[in-house]
Design a protein around this motif. Structure first.
Motif, mmCIF file in Angstrom:
data_model
loop_
_atom_site.group_PDB
_atom_site.id
_atom_site.type_symbol
_atom_site.label_atom_id
_atom_site.label_comp_id
_atom_site.label_asym_id
_atom_site.label_seq_id
_atom_site.Cartn_x
_atom_site.Cartn_y
_atom_site.Cartn_z
ATOM 1 N N PRO A 40 38.818 -65.459 7.500
ATOM 2 C CA PRO A 40 39.817 -65.906 8.479
ATOM 3 C C PRO A 40 40.501 -64.707 9.128
ATOM 4 O O PRO A 40 40.853 -63.748 8.447
ATOM 5 C CB PRO A 40 40.803 -66.721 7.644
ATOM 6 N N LEU A 41 40.649 -64.761 10.440
ATOM 7 C CA LEU A 41 41.403 -63.743 11.184
ATOM 8 C C LEU A 41 42.598 -64.434 11.826
ATOM 9 O O LEU A 41 42.435 -65.274 12.714
ATOM 10 C CB LEU A 41 40.546 -63.090 12.277
ATOM 11 N N GLU A 42 43.780 -64.092 11.375
ATOM 12 C CA GLU A 42 44.999 -64.627 11.968
ATOM 13 C C GLU A 42 45.267 -63.893 13.289
ATOM 14 O O GLU A 42 44.753 -62.801 13.505
ATOM 15 C CB GLU A 42 46.178 -64.430 11.006
ATOM 16 N N PRO A 43 46.057 -64.470 14.175
ATOM 17 C CA PRO A 43 46.401 -63.762 15.415
ATOM 18 C C PRO A 43 46.941 -62.361 15.108
ATOM 19 O O PRO A 43 47.771 -62.188 14.214
ATOM 20 C CB PRO A 43 47.466 -64.656 16.042
ATOM 21 N N GLY A 44 46.399 -61.367 15.801
ATOM 22 C CA GLY A 44 46.804 -59.989 15.602
ATOM 23 C C GLY A 44 46.092 -59.281 14.461
ATOM 24 O O GLY A 44 46.212 -58.073 14.306
ATOM 25 N N GLN A 45 45.352 -60.014 13.657
ATOM 26 C CA GLN A 45 44.670 -59.429 12.510
ATOM 27 C C GLN A 45 43.292 -58.903 12.908
ATOM 28 O O GLN A 45 42.633 -59.455 13.773
ATOM 29 C CB GLN A 45 44.521 -60.467 11.400
ATOM 30 N N ARG A 46 42.858 -57.830 12.237
ATOM 31 C CA ARG A 46 41.534 -57.275 12.496
ATOM 32 C C ARG A 46 40.720 -57.308 11.204
ATOM 33 O O ARG A 46 41.265 -57.368 10.104
ATOM 34 C CB ARG A 46 41.642 -55.853 13.028
ATOM 35 N N ILE A 77 38.719 -63.481 20.461
ATOM 36 C CA ILE A 77 38.120 -62.549 19.501
ATOM 37 C C ILE A 77 37.370 -61.479 20.277
ATOM 38 O O ILE A 77 36.493 -61.774 21.090
ATOM 39 C CB ILE A 77 37.160 -63.274 18.541
ATOM 40 N N THR A 78 37.715 -60.218 20.009
ATOM 41 C CA THR A 78 37.080 -59.113 20.724
ATOM 42 C C THR A 78 36.880 -57.946 19.774
ATOM 43 O O THR A 78 37.347 -57.960 18.635
ATOM 44 C CB THR A 78 37.915 -58.713 21.963
ATOM 45 N N CYS A 79 36.195 -56.924 20.254
ATOM 46 C CA CYS A 79 35.986 -55.706 19.469
ATOM 47 C C CYS A 79 37.149 -54.760 19.724
ATOM 48 O O CYS A 79 37.507 -54.508 20.873
ATOM 49 C CB CYS A 79 34.675 -55.036 19.862
ATOM 50 N N LEU A 80 37.709 -54.241 18.658
ATOM 51 C CA LEU A 80 38.891 -53.399 18.773
ATOM 52 C C LEU A 80 38.575 -52.054 19.407
ATOM 53 O O LEU A 80 39.306 -51.573 20.248
ATOM 54 C CB LEU A 80 39.540 -53.208 17.407
ATOM 55 N N ASN A 81 37.495 -51.433 19.036
ATOM 56 C CA ASN A 81 37.107 -50.146 19.622
ATOM 57 C C ASN A 81 35.906 -50.362 20.540
ATOM 58 O O ASN A 81 34.785 -50.056 20.190
ATOM 59 C CB ASN A 81 36.783 -49.124 18.537
ATOM 60 N N SER A 82 36.157 -50.894 21.688
ATOM 61 C CA SER A 82 35.059 -51.313 22.549
ATOM 62 C C SER A 82 34.845 -50.348 23.702
ATOM 63 O O SER A 82 35.785 -50.049 24.423
ATOM 64 C CB SER A 82 35.358 -52.706 23.102
ATOM 65 N N PRO A 83 33.628 -49.861 23.909
ATOM 66 C CA PRO A 83 32.495 -50.113 23.015
ATOM 67 C C PRO A 83 32.528 -49.194 21.799
ATOM 68 O O PRO A 83 32.896 -48.036 21.903
ATOM 69 C CB PRO A 83 31.283 -49.803 23.890
ATOM 70 N N LEU A 101 42.917 -61.607 19.238
ATOM 71 C CA LEU A 101 43.979 -61.519 20.244
ATOM 72 C C LEU A 101 44.398 -62.900 20.731
ATOM 73 O O LEU A 101 45.208 -63.020 21.648
ATOM 74 C CB LEU A 101 43.513 -60.658 21.433
ATOM 75 N N GLY A 102 43.845 -63.921 20.108
ATOM 76 C CA GLY A 102 44.188 -65.288 20.459
ATOM 77 C C GLY A 102 45.496 -65.725 19.824
ATOM 78 O O GLY A 102 46.185 -64.939 19.150
ATOM 79 N N GLN A 103 45.818 -66.981 20.011
ATOM 80 C CA GLN A 103 47.073 -67.532 19.493
ATOM 81 C C GLN A 103 46.880 -68.396 18.257
ATOM 82 O O GLN A 103 47.856 -68.890 17.694
ATOM 83 C CB GLN A 103 47.773 -68.318 20.595
ATOM 84 N N GLU A 104 45.620 -68.571 17.848
ATOM 85 C CA GLU A 104 45.321 -69.382 16.672
ATOM 86 C C GLU A 104 44.412 -68.609 15.731
ATOM 87 O O GLU A 104 43.672 -67.723 16.165
ATOM 88 C CB GLU A 104 44.638 -70.686 17.092
ATOM 89 N N ALA A 105 44.464 -68.979 14.458
ATOM 90 C CA ALA A 105 43.573 -68.367 13.476
ATOM 91 C C ALA A 105 42.125 -68.684 13.856
ATOM 92 O O ALA A 105 41.839 -69.727 14.446
ATOM 93 C CB ALA A 105 43.882 -68.892 12.081
ATOM 94 N N PHE A 106 41.225 -67.781 13.526
ATOM 95 C CA PHE A 106 39.801 -67.973 13.793
ATOM 96 C C PHE A 106 39.044 -67.612 12.523
ATOM 97 O O PHE A 106 39.351 -66.608 11.866
ATOM 98 C CB PHE A 106 39.342 -67.072 14.943
ATOM 99 N N VAL A 107 38.068 -68.409 12.144
ATOM 100 C CA VAL A 107 37.306 -68.182 10.922
ATOM 101 C C VAL A 107 35.903 -67.699 11.290
ATOM 102 O O VAL A 107 35.176 -68.374 12.028
ATOM 103 C CB VAL A 107 37.220 -69.461 10.063
ATOM 104 N N ILE A 108 35.543 -66.536 10.774
ATOM 105 C CA ILE A 108 34.209 -65.984 10.989
ATOM 106 C C ILE A 108 33.324 -66.480 9.857
ATOM 107 O O ILE A 108 33.618 -66.270 8.676
ATOM 108 C CB ILE A 108 34.247 -64.446 11.024
ATOM 109 N N LYS A 109 32.243 -67.134 10.237
ATOM 110 C CA LYS A 109 31.332 -67.734 9.268
ATOM 111 C C LYS A 109 30.030 -66.947 9.200
ATOM 112 O O LYS A 109 29.646 -66.278 10.156
ATOM 113 C CB LYS A 109 31.047 -69.181 9.644
ATOM 114 N N ARG A 110 29.370 -67.051 8.068
ATOM 115 C CA ARG A 110 28.088 -66.369 7.868
ATOM 116 C C ARG A 110 27.094 -66.789 8.950
ATOM 117 O O ARG A 110 26.975 -67.959 9.284
ATOM 118 C CB ARG A 110 27.542 -66.691 6.479
#
Length: 149
Positions: A40-46, A77-83, A101-110
């Motif tokens: 899970p990535l919360e807003p602002g979390q990397r 959801i974006t790449c922090l050091n892009s590229p 960078l969104g306003q809601e949590a996002f879950v990265i799945k396998r």
């Protein structure tokens, strides 16, 4: 010009898709999350997300890790050091530094598509130290000096 790039699937990632282009003329290869469990990535979390493979590129080539436009638009959801740059002499696992960078949590799945990888030729460059640089019309103006912003 065509380059031969070797790819090695890392142990424990036999179910993870290898990078692939999603259309005939795509420039980027989509990358897939090789996470062991949901992240899970919360807003602002990397988070540093493994991709489950390593590369061997020839000299004169680099790989750039870039955001997926749909993931950025829909979820922020974006790449922090892009590229992100992968040098030709790196042999470790490819990983993607994502940020929410969104306003809601996002879950990265396998095996979820998380980024794209674009290969670029790298020219040979030699830096030459000088006492003076040639003049141009622009000169040293930067950071929006030619326009409104």
């Amino acid at each position: 010009m065509s380059y031969q790039v070797q790819i090695k699937r890392l142990p424990g990632n036999e179910d993870i898709e290898l990078p692939r282009k999603m259309s005939e003329l795509a420039s980027g290869f989509d990358l897939y999350a090789a996470v062991e469990e949901d992240v899970p990535l919360e807003p602002g979390q990397r988070g540093l997300i493994p991709a489950g493979f390593a590369l061997a590129m020839p000299a004169g080539l680099e790989a750039q890790i870039r955001p997926r436009s749909g993931l950025a638009l829909k979820a922020g959801i974006t790449c922090l050091n892009s590229p992100g740059t992968i040098d030709a002499d790196y042999r470790g696992e490819i990983k993607v530094l994502l940020i929410n960078l969104g306003q809601e949590a996002f879950v990265i799945k396998r095996n979820e598509r998380i980024a794209q990888m674009v290969f670029q030729a790298v020219p040979s460059v030699e830096l030459e130290q000088v006492d003076e640089l040639s003049d141009t019309v622009r000169g040293s103006g930067g950071f929006g000096h030619t326009g409104r912003n």
